[in-house]
Design an enzyme around this catalytic site. Structure first.
Site, short mmCIF file in Angstrom:
data_model
loop_
_atom_site.label_atom_id
_atom_site.label_comp_id
_atom_site.label_asym_id
_atom_site.label_seq_id
_atom_site.Cartn_x
_atom_site.Cartn_y
_atom_site.Cartn_z
N ASP A 22 -30.05 -24.34 -5.04
CA ASP A 22 -30.52 -25.40 -4.14
C ASP A 22 -31.70 -26.13 -4.77
O ASP A 22 -31.68 -27.35 -4.95
CB ASP A 22 -30.92 -24.80 -2.78
CG ASP A 22 -29.81 -23.94 -2.20
OD1 ASP A 22 -28.77 -24.50 -1.87
OD2 ASP A 22 -29.99 -22.71 -2.10
N GLU A 282 -23.37 -23.84 -8.55
CA GLU A 282 -23.13 -25.27 -8.74
C GLU A 282 -23.85 -25.83 -9.98
O GLU A 282 -23.24 -26.48 -10.81
CB GLU A 282 -23.56 -26.03 -7.49
CG GLU A 282 -23.30 -27.51 -7.60
CD GLU A 282 -23.39 -28.26 -6.28
OE1 GLU A 282 -23.08 -27.69 -5.22
OE2 GLU A 282 -23.77 -29.44 -6.33
O1 TRH Z 1 -28.37 -19.46 -8.33
P1 TRH Z 1 -27.05 -19.95 -7.85
O2 TRH Z 1 -26.13 -18.93 -7.37
O3 TRH Z 1 -27.33 -21.00 -6.76
C1 TRH Z 1 -26.58 -21.54 -5.72
C2 TRH Z 1 -27.16 -21.05 -4.43
O4 TRH Z 1 -26.69 -19.76 -4.17
C3 TRH Z 1 -26.81 -21.98 -3.33
O5 TRH Z 1 -27.22 -21.52 -2.06
C4 TRH Z 1 -25.37 -22.32 -3.34
O6 TRH Z 1 -25.20 -23.36 -2.45
C5 TRH Z 1 -24.96 -22.76 -4.71
O7 TRH Z 1 -25.28 -21.77 -5.70
C6 TRH Z 1 -23.49 -23.08 -4.80
O8 TRH Z 1 -26.32 -20.75 -9.05
P2 TRH Z 1 -26.55 -22.19 -9.68
O9 TRH Z 1 -26.15 -23.26 -8.75
O10 TRH Z 1 -25.93 -22.17 -10.99
O11 TRH Z 1 -28.12 -22.31 -9.89
C7 TRH Z 1 -28.83 -21.59 -10.85
C8 TRH Z 1 -30.05 -22.38 -11.30
O12 TRH Z 1 -30.93 -21.55 -12.04
C9 TRH Z 1 -29.69 -23.55 -12.22
O13 TRH Z 1 -30.52 -24.65 -11.94
C10 TRH Z 1 -30.01 -23.01 -13.61
C11 TRH Z 1 -31.18 -22.14 -13.31
N1 TRH Z 1 -31.46 -21.07 -14.27
C12 TRH Z 1 -32.62 -21.14 -14.99
O14 TRH Z 1 -33.40 -22.10 -14.86
N2 TRH Z 1 -32.90 -20.12 -15.86
C13 TRH Z 1 -32.08 -19.07 -16.05
O15 TRH Z 1 -32.40 -18.16 -16.86
C14 TRH Z 1 -30.85 -19.03 -15.31
C15 TRH Z 1 -29.89 -17.90 -15.50
C16 TRH Z 1 -30.58 -20.05 -14.43
#
Ligand code: TRH
Length: 393
Positions: A22, A282
């Protein structure tokens, strides 16, 4: 770009429902609107701790702060009244989060009315094209909200992509020394850097143990890089110790290494440096597409397996004709008919890697043709703003 006195103002409201996606998406959008379009952005977010993990510059105890040119406001219990001059020209609520009632009342007093957008979740399903930009009237106040959907076609808002992203990625992927330098920061040895590198970001229910076993028994040396906290149980079992950053173990053909959770720009570099990426949710899912490297998606689970429909809709677009990729993705998401296993699925997928790599390139070029989401959103907001300016109030 610097913000001048006449630049547009925009308020983006983000509730952290779960994990990092998010705020990950909102932060990316906020930064881009400010840096590339000169918009004065205020990002309202209810969880500064989670924000801090993807952006370490964020102070976790500040009510108001400025980060990378964006005003960040801690959104907690601001239930009081707002004055119309506190309202931004464009107001975005992320994933239908309810913005403070006092803010909505103040929006209704503005002349002209602000543009009000509901930024929706990403899905490859076809119905999105019919709902993108649809208006919805407020039941009581003279306000109209519009739905804005990210997506994979020209009839949607497209995907978030910074203007410099492709050039940065190409430069990094063409520079072996820069990649080796980046990976050695996490302790990778030259052998591990030379091996087949996989990043692994998934939810706790992914069949990770099975995949580790398949890799371990395989013939190709694989280095799997897992951010701290991801697949913790399987990682702990494999390294036979705490799954903390820096933990590493080799069994058979597989070396597993736990990485610290890195800031967003470094996460991009990680995806660019790996030969294969497992991503989820996402934002990481979209970043893997811009990485132009083969990937498998672990979709965020929803009630009644609604997510399986979304997964199939994406695979229909992306993996059509690449059966091994579709089959492995269904297995990874427990969306198959009971068939499929990592032991059979991974070698099948591996044998198709050249085709999958070609597809990754083709797809990213196709996605880039839809424009970038921030520019598409701003263009739409400006058109509504000019209509609102013409309406008598
Ligand atoms: O973390 P996610 O599972 O996030 C979301 C939320 O669960 C949300 O509520 C839901 O609606 C959505 O998924 C579908 O996965 P996502 O979307 O990939 O987000 C991860 C974020 O973290 C992304 O911006 C990349 C960042 N990230 C880092 O900055 N550093 C890291 O080391 C990693 C592994 C990720």
């Amino acid at each position: 770009m610097s913000v001048n006195q006449h630049s547009l103002s925009l308020a983006l409201f983000c509730k952290v429902v779960d994990n990092y996606g998010d705020i990950g998406i909102c932060w990316r959008l906020a930064r881009q609107l400010h840096h590339e379009h000169g918009v004065a952005v205020t990002l309202w977010v209810d969880d500064l701790r989670i924000f801090h993990r993807i952006c370490p510059e964020v102070a976790i105890d500040a009510d108001v702060q400025r980060v990378a040119g964006v005003t960040v406001r801690h959104w907690h219990d601001q239930e009081g009244a707002f004055a119309p001059d506190e309202v931004a020209d464009i107001v975005i609520e992320f994933f239908g989060c309810d913005i403070p009632p006092g803010y909505i009342e103040a929006m209704a007093q503005c002349e002209p009315r602000p543009v009000w957008l509901n930024f929706e979740g990403l899905t490859a399903e076809e119905w999105v094209e019919g709902c993108h930009t649809l208006p919805s009237m407020h039941p009581r106040l003279p306000l109209t909200k519009h739905f804005f959907f990210p997506g994979f076609t020209a009839k949607t808002g497209g995907l978030l992509r910074e203007a410099a992203l492709e050039a940065q990625r190409d430069a990094f992927q063409a520079d072996d020394a820069a990649q080796a330098d980046f990976l050695s920061r996490f302790g990778l040895t030259p052998e591990q850097i030379a091996s087949f590198k996989v990043s692994l970001f998934c939810y706790a229910h992914a069949p990770v143990e099975e995949l580790f076993a398949a890799w371990q028994q395989g013939t190709q040396a694989i280095t799997c890089l897992v951010p701290e906290g991801v697949a913790a149980q399987a990682v702990q079992d494999f390294v036979q110790g705490p799954a903390a950053a820096g933990a590493v173990a080799t069994r058979g053909a597989l070396t597993l290494r736990v990485l610290p959770f890195v800031a967003q720009p470094d996460y991009d570099r990680l995806l660019w440096a790996c030969d294969f990426n497992f991503v989820r949710g996402e934002d990481s899912f979209v970043r893997a597409q811009w990485a132009r490297r083969p990937f498998v998606w672990h979709i965020y689970p929803q009630d009644e397996n609604l997510h399986h429909k979304k997964l199939r809709a994406f695979l229909q677009r992306y993996a059509n004709g690449i059966d091994a990729l579709a089959a492995f993705s269904l297995f990874w998401n427990a969306a198959g008919d009971g068939a499929g296993s990592a032991r059979q699925g991974w070698p099948a997928l591996q044998s198709m890697l050249p085709t999958i790599a070609e597809r990754a390139k083709e797809w990213q070029a196709q996605m880039a043709e839809n424009g970038d989401l921030a520019s598409n959103l701003l263009r739409f907001a400006r058109s509504i703003r000019s209509e609102n300016g013409k309406k008598p109030v």
